[in-house]
Design a protein around this motif. Structure first.
Motif, PDB file in Angstrom:
ATOM      1  N   TRP A   1      -3.203  -6.054   7.075  1.00 20.42           N
ATOM      2  CA  TRP A   1      -2.947  -4.945   7.989  1.00 20.42           C
ATOM      3  C   TRP A   1      -3.311  -5.348   9.413  1.00 20.42           C
ATOM      4  O   TRP A   1      -3.965  -6.363   9.643  1.00 20.42           O
ATOM      5  CB  TRP A   1      -3.753  -3.716   7.574  1.00 20.42           C
ATOM      6  CG  TRP A   1      -5.242  -3.932   7.515  1.00 20.42           C
ATOM      7  CD1 TRP A   1      -5.953  -4.437   6.472  1.00 20.42           C
ATOM      8  CD2 TRP A   1      -6.193  -3.650   8.551  1.00 20.42           C
ATOM      9  NE1 TRP A   1      -7.283  -4.498   6.776  1.00 20.42           N
ATOM     10  CE2 TRP A   1      -7.467  -4.015   8.045  1.00 20.42           C
ATOM     11  CE3 TRP A   1      -6.099  -3.123   9.844  1.00 20.42           C
ATOM     12  CZ2 TRP A   1      -8.636  -3.874   8.794  1.00 20.42           C
ATOM     13  CZ3 TRP A   1      -7.262  -2.983  10.594  1.00 20.42           C
ATOM     14  CH2 TRP A   1      -8.509  -3.356  10.064  1.00 20.42           C
TER      15      TRP A   1
ATOM     16  N   GLY B   1       0.799  -1.215   0.000  1.00 18.56           N
ATOM     17  CA  GLY B   1       0.000   0.000   0.000  1.00 18.56           C
ATOM     18  C   GLY B   1       0.830   1.261   0.000  1.00 18.56           C
ATOM     19  O   GLY B   1       0.361   2.315   0.450  1.00 18.56           O
TER      20      GLY B   1
ATOM     21  N   ARG C   1      -7.483  -7.950   7.641  1.00 23.33           N
ATOM     22  CA  ARG C   1      -6.799  -7.727   8.917  1.00 23.33           C
ATOM     23  C   ARG C   1      -6.294  -9.075   9.431  1.00 23.33           C
ATOM     24  O   ARG C   1      -7.029  -9.870  10.011  1.00 23.33           O
ATOM     25  CB  ARG C   1      -7.748  -7.095   9.934  1.00 23.33           C
ATOM     26  CG  ARG C   1      -7.078  -6.814  11.279  1.00 23.33           C
ATOM     27  CD  ARG C   1      -8.096  -6.478  12.341  1.00 23.33           C
ATOM     28  NE  ARG C   1      -7.478  -6.495  13.661  1.00 23.33           N
ATOM     29  CZ  ARG C   1      -8.151  -6.572  14.797  1.00 23.33           C
ATOM     30  NH1 ARG C   1      -9.482  -6.640  14.793  1.00 23.33           N
ATOM     31  NH2 ARG C   1      -7.517  -6.586  15.956  1.00 23.33           N
TER      32      ARG C   1
ATOM     33  N   GLU D   1      -9.737   2.683   5.262  1.00 20.19           N
ATOM     34  CA  GLU D   1      -8.491   3.352   4.872  1.00 20.19           C
ATOM     35  C   GLU D   1      -7.551   2.382   4.171  1.00 20.19           C
ATOM     36  O   GLU D   1      -6.912   2.729   3.166  1.00 20.19           O
ATOM     37  CB  GLU D   1      -7.828   3.957   6.107  1.00 20.19           C
ATOM     38  CG  GLU D   1      -6.455   4.574   5.850  1.00 20.19           C
ATOM     39  CD  GLU D   1      -6.490   5.761   4.897  1.00 20.19           C
ATOM     40  OE1 GLU D   1      -5.405   6.163   4.430  1.00 20.19           O
ATOM     41  OE2 GLU D   1      -7.586   6.281   4.597  1.00 20.19           O
ATOM     42  N   HIS D   2      -7.455   1.164   4.673  1.00 22.21           N
ATOM     43  CA  HIS D   2      -6.581   0.179   4.031  1.00 22.21           C
ATOM     44  C   HIS D   2      -7.136  -0.258   2.679  1.00 22.21           C
ATOM     45  O   HIS D   2      -6.363  -0.500   1.739  1.00 22.21           O
ATOM     46  CB  HIS D   2      -6.373  -1.021   4.955  1.00 22.21           C
ATOM     47  CG  HIS D   2      -5.401  -0.753   6.061  1.00 22.21           C
ATOM     48  ND1 HIS D   2      -4.037  -0.780   5.868  1.00 22.21           N
ATOM     49  CD2 HIS D   2      -5.589  -0.434   7.364  1.00 22.21           C
ATOM     50  CE1 HIS D   2      -3.420  -0.507   7.000  1.00 22.21           C
ATOM     51  NE2 HIS D   2      -4.335  -0.287   7.928  1.00 22.21           N
ATOM     52  N   GLU D   3      -8.425  -0.341   2.561  1.00 20.93           N
ATOM     53  CA  GLU D   3      -9.018  -0.649   1.267  1.00 20.93           C
ATOM     54  C   GLU D   3      -8.724   0.462   0.263  1.00 20.93           C
ATOM     55  O   GLU D   3      -8.479   0.198  -0.921  1.00 20.93           O
ATOM     56  CB  GLU D   3     -10.525  -0.850   1.422  1.00 20.93           C
ATOM     57  CG  GLU D   3     -10.886  -2.144   2.145  1.00 20.93           C
ATOM     58  CD  GLU D   3     -12.366  -2.251   2.444  1.00 20.93           C
ATOM     59  OE1 GLU D   3     -13.109  -1.312   2.087  1.00 20.93           O
ATOM     60  OE2 GLU D   3     -12.771  -3.278   3.029  1.00 20.93           O
TER      61      GLU D   3
ATOM     62  N   SER E   1      -8.366  -6.747   1.017  1.00 24.83           N
ATOM     63  CA  SER E   1      -7.663  -6.193   2.170  1.00 24.83           C
ATOM     64  C   SER E   1      -8.157  -6.929   3.406  1.00 24.83           C
ATOM     65  O   SER E   1      -9.359  -6.969   3.677  1.00 24.83           O
ATOM     66  CB  SER E   1      -7.964  -4.691   2.282  1.00 24.83           C
ATOM     67  OG  SER E   1      -7.363  -4.136   3.432  1.00 24.83           O
TER      68      SER E   1
ATOM     69  N   HIS F   1      -3.625  -7.365   0.376  1.00 22.17           N
ATOM     70  CA  HIS F   1      -3.066  -6.395   1.331  1.00 22.17           C
ATOM     71  C   HIS F   1      -3.508  -6.806   2.735  1.00 22.17           C
ATOM     72  O   HIS F   1      -4.701  -7.019   2.980  1.00 22.17           O
ATOM     73  CB  HIS F   1      -3.578  -4.988   1.010  1.00 22.17           C
ATOM     74  CG  HIS F   1      -3.222  -3.960   2.033  1.00 22.17           C
ATOM     75  ND1 HIS F   1      -1.923  -3.518   2.244  1.00 22.17           N
ATOM     76  CD2 HIS F   1      -3.993  -3.279   2.926  1.00 22.17           C
ATOM     77  CE1 HIS F   1      -1.917  -2.605   3.206  1.00 22.17           C
ATOM     78  NE2 HIS F   1      -3.159  -2.449   3.649  1.00 22.17           N
TER      79      HIS F   1
END
Length: 283
Positions: A179, A151, A229, A202-204, A227, A177
């Motif tokens: 996180w 990212g 977690r 936000e990560h997406e 994405s 991704h």
């Protein structure tokens, strides 16, 4: 002439798988294949009643057999061979300086049968100047290409390699991704309250921005972006089943005895169920 796909061979089963994979990849890329065997001149074992043969003689036979195998698989492929008078790890790293791609088997003919990854493969993946693909025997795959996405700007070499690999294979790309919530390191502060939905969103967003330009430049590649977690290594290894290729990055310049493989990339090359490409990243 374009830079070659270089593959290291010895007498192991994984080297045969690496040779086949490298032959296919060189054919896809329309690049020459360069087959390398490293030796130090020690005597090789010989059957009872026969004179021992030198490691050089054995290496020449390996290279001749490898060339025939590659040409049988892809007639017309430009194939060259070389005996390298050096220790295998140093020889392969040196060859990577003039290669477009270096391919190695997951485990060589030395060492212990239960090792997941040989020291030569580990060092090559951590120190080579070009991308390295670590191959273990597998029966083919019905999936596509998986790319590990951080990212940030350092994703560019990984995504370039992954999108090009998917394009050449006419297959799909899965951008993954992972996180986690930031860790608190200071004492005496109040606990941070996270809004799970906001952090996930936000990560997406970061992931979507990372792949957006590549989607546009490679419209022929179907892309799925996820994405999650969770831990990166765990997620990537679980996603490797039945895939054609998994692409991860290697941070910075090589340092130390095994270069710069981080914990995630090292775990992935050791445990993934498909070939793994390790791509050098900028500092």
């Amino acid at each position: 002439m374009s830079q070659p796909v270089v593959v290291g061979v010895d007498a192991s089963d994984t080297a045969a798988s690496a040779l086949d994979w490298a032959s296919d990849e060189a054919w896809r890329r329309a690049e020459p294949l360069h087959v390398v065997h490293a030796w130090l001149g020690e005597a090789a074992e010989a059957p009872a009643g026969q004179e021992p043969r030198t490691a050089r003689d054995t290496g020449e036979d390996l290279l001749d057999a490898a060339r025939r195998r590659a040409l049988l698989r892809h007639p017309g492929l430009a194939v060259t061979t070389a005996l390298v008078q050096d220790e295998a790890r140093a020889g392969l790293v040196a060859e990577s300086e003039s290669a477009d791609l270096l391919v190695v088997g997951a485990r060589g003919s030395g060492g212990f049968p239960r090792l997941l990854l040989g020291s030569t493969s580990l060092l090559a993946a951590g120190r080579a100047a070009c991308p390295v693909v670590v191959v273990r025997p597998f029966e083919g795959a019905s999936g596509g290409v998986v790319a590990a996405v951080r990212g940030d700007a350092r994703d560019e070499p990984v995504l370039a390699f992954a999108f090009d690999s998917a394009r050449l294979r006419q297959t799909s790309l899965l951008a993954v991704h992972t996180w986690s919530y930031p860790l608190l390191t200071s004492r005496g502060t109040l606990p941070v309250v996270y809004e799970a939905g906001d952090v996930a969103a936000e990560h997406e967003r970061l992931l979507a921005e990372a792949v957006a330009g590549w989607r546009e430049s490679h419209p022929e590649v179907p892309v799925t972006a996820v994405s999650v977690r969770t831990g990166a290594a765990k997620e990537l290894v679980s996603r490797s089943k039945n895939q054609q290729l998994l692409v991860v990055g290697r941070r910075g310049k090589p340092r130390g005895p095994v270069g710069r493989l981080g914990s995630t990339s090292q775990t992935v090359v050791q445990h993934a169920e498909c070939p793994v490409a390790v791509v050098p990243l900028p500092e």
